[in-house]
Design an enzyme around this catalytic site. Structure first.
Site, PDB file in Angstrom:
ATOM      1  N   LYS A   1      65.238  47.627  52.598  1.00  0.00           N
ATOM      2  CA  LYS A   1      64.072  46.900  52.046  1.00  0.00           C
ATOM      3  C   LYS A   1      63.612  47.577  50.748  1.00  0.00           C
ATOM      4  CE  LYS A   1      59.768  47.850  53.640  1.00  0.00           C
ATOM      5  NZ  LYS A   1      58.760  48.203  52.624  1.00  0.00           N
ATOM      6  N   ASN A   2      63.519  48.915  50.765  1.00  0.00           N
ATOM      7  CA  ASN A   2      62.906  49.615  49.627  1.00  0.00           C
ATOM      8  C   ASN A   2      63.842  49.812  48.441  1.00  0.00           C
ATOM      9  OD1 ASN A   2      60.603  49.609  51.086  1.00  0.00           O
ATOM     10  ND2 ASN A   2      60.671  51.756  51.675  1.00  0.00           N
TER      11      ASN A   2
ATOM     12  N   CYS B   1      45.682  49.719  51.643  1.00  0.00           N
ATOM     13  CA  CYS B   1      46.238  49.046  52.817  1.00  0.00           C
ATOM     14  C   CYS B   1      45.986  49.981  53.992  1.00  0.00           C
ATOM     15  CB  CYS B   1      47.721  48.784  52.626  1.00  0.00           C
ATOM     16  SG  CYS B   1      48.670  50.286  52.587  1.00  0.00           S
TER      17      CYS B   1
ATOM     18  N   ARG C   1      46.666  53.600  48.082  1.00  0.00           N
ATOM     19  CA  ARG C   1      47.766  53.047  47.259  1.00  0.00           C
ATOM     20  C   ARG C   1      47.385  52.861  45.794  1.00  0.00           C
ATOM     21  NH1 ARG C   1      51.462  51.085  51.028  1.00  0.00           N
ATOM     22  NH2 ARG C   1      53.071  51.611  49.534  1.00  0.00           N
TER      23      ARG C   1
ATOM     24  N   ASP D   1      57.985  57.650  56.027  1.00  0.00           N
ATOM     25  CA  ASP D   1      58.180  56.381  56.741  1.00  0.00           C
ATOM     26  C   ASP D   1      58.735  56.587  58.148  1.00  0.00           C
ATOM     27  OD1 ASP D   1      59.165  54.422  53.823  1.00  0.00           O
ATOM     28  OD2 ASP D   1      57.234  55.160  54.543  1.00  0.00           O
TER      29      ASP D   1
ATOM     30  N   ARG E   1      57.968  42.447  58.365  1.00  0.00           N
ATOM     31  CA  ARG E   1      58.054  42.676  56.916  1.00  0.00           C
ATOM     32  C   ARG E   1      59.257  43.535  56.579  1.00  0.00           C
ATOM     33  NH1 ARG E   1      52.733  44.725  54.091  1.00  0.00           N
ATOM     34  NH2 ARG E   1      54.354  44.883  52.525  1.00  0.00           N
TER      35      ARG E   1
END
Ligand code: EPZ
Length: 418
Positions: free
Chosen positions: A22-23, A116, A121, A304, A396
């Site tokens: 994803k990243n 968030c 952020r 993460d 997500r």
């Protein structure tokens, strides 16, 4: 939002094919703006965050053709340069489009991504780097307007090795006049994947993956195809699912080098791990040993993976300590774990996890992507039924998560929101 219903207690065994990262996919999708032409991407994960990026690109005028994990993006007709406010808030990482739009069209309008569930952020490092590159930034009620005549190569030293700020600086500099050097750059593998993608298009980037990156400006970029790298955080998540259930799992389509710090910690906790070129096999003991973890920028232990390790260590033998050094609010999931019988206390940046004999099923609520994944791990470990609500957060970042879990023996199903 939908929920997962999990009947816990199963040992997870079998084979999992890991999806594209994803990243890496998100900045690479943004980077397709730079060649104002067609780009074909393979191994792109089919998840909410990539879907969101396609929506934004279509609003800007791009054409998207998607078939499973292959996507063709045509950015030749982009004629809008404003990232829609509500989509900025829905997905903070869409700020990465700004660097690409400014790099190509010398203009971009976007809003502050806003905080968030894992922290505030901020994007101050992104904006400071843009200003250094000669980009004029004006702000009005949260709207940020970026314009410039041209982008002049500069020396940029990042106060913190921010992944997003490093990526945005690269994207803004690819078509510049002159050369930009970034020092104290983030070294994450996703930065290297982005640079490999851009260099294949004809960019001239050296040093990606180290803390010093040099971008020599070029005039034009080609139309290419590219294969997104494997997702190292999904890899770590499934390794922890074996660790959490005394399981025995083989992971395919992975890059073991990207999860070196994660493997080291799992071995310290008592897991036996074999690495091959693009495979990892893990055999976990019935009971893990407690370990200590400090999250750091790559090549340190990834933030993460913090929450998933937190869940896995709730029933380890002894007391584990986790120090979260990257985000200021990444322990929300521990309240839900305590509801399931865990014994976790938070003191500032440190989580103290006293091993308990067992977790017990409960109704819990995901509040962010990786915290949600931790609750799924806990539900699979626990005795009884766990309901994980708000699973859209999890969707997500994890492709076909329920299917992959069932294929290795988890008793999990999705209940649609009424
Ligand atoms: C990327 O976020 C990842 N997201 C995050 O993954 C990951 O946790 C993070 O890097 C760290 O590895 C994507 O790649 C889409 P940062 P990013 O800028 O770029 C502070 C996931 O679960 N900071 O390296 O936002 C910031 O507040 C997500 O997949 C500033 O102070 O991370 C944070 O404390 C979550 N000013 C720290 O740096 C800035 O201008 C790290 O942020 C930018 C960041």
């Amino acid at each position: 939002m939908s929920s997962y219903i999990i009947k816990g207690g199963n040992k997870l065994e079998g084979t999992v094919k890991i999806s594209g990262a994803k990243n890496s996919a998100l900045p690479v999708i943004a980077a397709t703006i730079l060649n104002a032409g067609k780009t074909t991407l393979y191994n792109v994960p089919n998840i909410k965050d990539t879907q969101m990026m396609y929506e934004i690109l279509k609003i800007l005028g791009a054409k998207i053709e998607k078939k499973n994990n292959k996507v063709i993006i045509d950015t030749s007709k982009i004629d809008r340069f404003e990232i829609p406010d509500e989509l900025m808030h829905k997905m903070r990482s869409s700020v990465i489009l700004a660097g690409a739009m400014i790099g190509k069209y010398h203009k971009a309008t976007f809003t502050y991504p806003g905080g968030c569930d894992i922290g505030s952020r901020p994007i101050d490092l992104h904006l400071k780097a843009f200003e250094k590159l000669g980009i004029k930034i004006t702000q009005n009620y949260g709207e940020i307007y970026c314009t410039c005549e041209k982008i002049i190569g500069e020396k940029i030293d990042l106060d913190f090795p921010s992944v997003g700020a490093t990526e945005n600086t690269i994207l803004a500099s690819v078509l510049q006049e002159g050369t930009t050097t970034i020092t104290n750059a983030a070294q994450e593998p996703e930065i290297e994947d982005l640079a490999n993608f851009l260099n294949k298009m004809g960019a001239k980037i050296k040093g990606a993956g180290t803390n010093k990156i040099e971008i020599e400006g070029v005039k034009k970029l080609k139309e290419i195809s590219y294969n997104i790298m494997p997702d190292r955080i999904e890899t770590g998540t499934f390794l922890c699912l074996a660790g959490a259930t005394g399981g025995n799992i083989e992971l395919q389509n992975v890059n073991p080098i990207h999860v070196t710090p994660v493997i080291a910690k799992l071995e310290e906790a008592g897991c036996y791990i074999e690495k091959e070129k693009n495979k990892i096999k893990i055999q976990a003991p019935k009971k893990l040993k407690a370990i200590d973890i400090k999250t750091m920028p790559y090549p340190g232990f990834p933030t993460d993976m913090q929450s998933v390790f937190g869940a896995m260590l709730t029933t380890a033998k002894g007391t584990s300590m986790i120090v979260e050094n990257i985000f200021e609010n990444r322990y929300k999931y521990t309240q839900d774990l305590n509801k399931m019988g865990a014994k976790i206390t938070i003191e500032g940046k440190t989580a103290v996890i006293r091993g308990v004999r067992k977790l017990y099923g409960a109704t819990v609520k995901a509040s962010d992507l990786r915290g949600g994944a931790a609750l799924v791990v806990a539900g699979i470990m626990a005795k009884g039924i766990t309901v994980v609500e708000n699973i859209d957060y999890i969707l997500r970042g994890y492709e076909n998560f329920e299917k992959k879990l069932r294929e290795i023996g988890a008793n999990i199903e999705t209940s649609k929101a009424l």
